[in-house]
Write an enzyme that holds these catalytic residues in place. Structure first.
Site, mmCIF file in Angstrom:
data_model
loop_
_atom_site.group_PDB
_atom_site.id
_atom_site.type_symbol
_atom_site.label_atom_id
_atom_site.label_comp_id
_atom_site.label_asym_id
_atom_site.label_seq_id
_atom_site.Cartn_x
_atom_site.Cartn_y
_atom_site.Cartn_z
ATOM 1 N N GLU A 204 37.687 44.651 23.819
ATOM 2 C CA GLU A 204 37.147 44.713 25.183
ATOM 3 C C GLU A 204 36.175 43.573 25.385
ATOM 4 O O GLU A 204 35.308 43.325 24.540
ATOM 5 C CB GLU A 204 36.372 46.014 25.443
ATOM 6 C CG GLU A 204 37.223 47.240 25.554
ATOM 7 C CD GLU A 204 36.391 48.501 25.799
ATOM 8 O OE1 GLU A 204 35.300 48.419 26.408
ATOM 9 O OE2 GLU A 204 36.842 49.573 25.358
ATOM 10 N N GLU B 291 34.546 52.883 19.842
ATOM 11 C CA GLU B 291 33.090 52.864 19.925
ATOM 12 C C GLU B 291 32.436 54.153 19.437
ATOM 13 O O GLU B 291 31.656 54.787 20.160
ATOM 14 C CB GLU B 291 32.645 52.563 21.362
ATOM 15 C CG GLU B 291 33.064 51.185 21.834
ATOM 16 C CD GLU B 291 32.391 50.765 23.137
ATOM 17 O OE1 GLU B 291 31.742 51.607 23.779
ATOM 18 O OE2 GLU B 291 32.519 49.596 23.506
#
Ligand code: BGP
Length: 484
Positions: free
Chosen positions: A382, A175
């Protein structure tokens, strides 16, 4: 139908699960510092005020460093096909650039990876999940300095050599698009808002170059391995059909998410992104050598994390910079003056448990958007539901809300597969409860409960209802969901 090799897995990250934050020679990372709340003034968000000793921090986390064998036994029992976790850079090189690797740190991951291989659980390893070495931060200012590119590549190359043949899937960084909005993870101390934004974009560029360089090193050192970055992805819908709002949603999607896919998969900054940086006076130095590195470091597949979607409306040009800065980290109300403003999508129901607007269809849309740009195999690294769980007196945890969330999202993966999109894996965040980046142990994601909270706890593991449910999903290769 899910492919027979589909990677049904779970995910964690080093600083959120391992604990032992200064044991066996490990150095301090920026994620440790943020979690320990040593410098709360650097990121004075409301959420951060909850993190720290009051809740449980990265000092102990879920104590996976000491209990990894028990955890891997549980993964085996659940039938996981893959386990996505991260290696702490500061366990391998405590200061980030030490001459020799720290043997005890390497041994921890040797043991973990060997055991996973023995059990047929595919290790999917992230090189860097928010935990940049504090040593390098103090030495030269971390990602804001070009030296970080070579230091990251050296660390990554060491791991590619060491684990060659034992790790077949690498994830470069987690991320990056979320990280550059959080100064605590970048160690940014600058107080002038414009300069601060310039530093963020410089860090972002250096991370892109470091990522491409590491990908090229991986290809050179272990041509059999596959490697990709991991993006945070949340599709943004126009709140109305007004062209201004439709363009605003497009701007959010492009400037927060899609530009990354272009850089990672095509090796070039897209025009709209360069224009935005240039017009705001944020353009970092991009050398010819950088451009060549970006072109030479194309990933093998694309990975993203998905939790929920959001909406956008047009935003006036004259919003004061202080206002923009105030909502910078809040994905639900951040804005880019003249381009877009994020806002709640009232068409998506809000969960009373965690106030999330849960949108499984958004995952289907995400697959279509991402695949259209990269045309590469896709992996979800995720997806999960964060909420406080209740440990009953009989040591059971009835988390039907989590089961419902996971089920509805897996159904949408199947929709994407029916569209012809090659989805290769899905990872529930998380396998066992970990320290949430925003709420410590108050918000739990695991299939396995970890007995720990702000008062302490014995760190025992208890299987939640979702553990047994996911075990059945894996055992039937998803059929248990699809046949109903
Ligand atoms: C992602 C991060 C994870 C994880 C997750 C949940 O952005 O990659 O590290 O923490 O979000 O977020 P939180 O812990 O804040 O609930």
């Amino acid at each position: 139908m899910f492919n027979k090799d589909f990677l049904w897995g779970c995910a964690t990250s080093a600083f959120q699960v391992e604990g032992a934050y200064n044991e066996d020679g490990k150095g301090l990372s920026l994620a440790d510092i943020r979690s320990l709340n040593i410098n709360p003034a650097e990121e004075p968000t409301k959420a951060l005020a909850n993190v720290g000793d009051k809740i449980a921090d990265s000092k102990v986390a879920s104590d996976h460093y000491h209990r990894w064998e028990e955890d891997v036994e549980l993964m085996k029992e659940c039938g996981l096909k893959s386990y996505r976790f991260s290696i702490a850079w500061t366990r391998i090189f405590p200061n980030g650039d030490d001459e020799n690797a720290n043997e005890a740190g390497v041994l921890f991951y040797d043991n973990l990876i060997n055991k996973l291989n023995e059990y047929g659980i595919e290790p999917i390893v992230t090189l860097y999940h928010f935990d940049f070495p504090n040593g390098l931060q103090e030495k030269y200012g971390g990602w804001s300095d070009r030296q970080s590119i070579n230091d990251f590549d050296r660390y990554a190359s060491y791991l590619f050599e060491h684990f060659k043949g034992r790790v077949r899937y690498w994830l470069v960084n987690n991320e990056q698009n979320a990280m550059i909005r959080r100064d605590g993870y970048l160690g940014i101390k600058e107080t002038n808002i414009l300069k601060r934004e310039q530093i963020r974009h410089r860090c972002n560029h250096h991370m892109f170059v470091a990522c491409a360089k590491a990908i090229a090193s991986c290809h050179r050192i272990d041509p059999e391995a596959k490697i990709a970055p991991v993006m945070a992805y949340a599709p943004h819908y126009p709140l109305t059909g007004k062209p201004e709002d439709v363009l605003a949603a497009r701007n959010v999607n492009d400037l927060y998410f899609h530009y990354m896919i272009e850089i990672h998969c095509r090796g070039e900054y897209p025009g709209y992104y360069l224009r935005w940086l240039t017009e705001n006076n944020w353009l970092p130095e991009i050398t010819d050598e950088d451009k060549a590195i970006l072109k030479n470091g194309i990933c093998d597949f694309y990975a993203f994390n998905y939790y929920r979607s959001n909406a956008a409306v047009a935003c006036p040009k004259d919003v004061p910079i202080e206002e923009v800065e105030k909502f910078r980290v809040d994905a639900r109300s951040r804005m880019l003056p003249g381009l877009c403003k994020c806002t709640a999508n009232t068409y998506v129901k809000e969960s009373s448990l965690n106030k999330w607007r849960i949108d499984p269809i958004g995952l289907h849309i995400a697959f279509r958007n991402v695949y259209e740009l990269c045309h590469m195999p896709l992996m979800i690294c995720e997806n999960g539901f964060g909420a406080p769980d209740t440990l009953e007196s009989n040591l059971q945890i009835h988390d039907d809300y989590r089961i419902e969330y996971l089920k509805e999202h897996i159904e949408q993966i199947h929709e994407a597969i029916l569209d012809g999109i090659p989805v290769i894996g899905y990872h529930v965040w998380t396998f066992m409860d970990v320290v949430s980046t925003s709420e410590g142990f108050r918000k739990r994601y695991g299939l396995v409960y970890v007995d720990r909270d702000e008062k302490g706890g014995n760190l025992n593991r208890y299987k939640k209802d979702s553990f047994y449910w996911y075990k059945n999903v894996i055992a039937t290769n998803g059929e248990s969901i699809l046949e109903k």
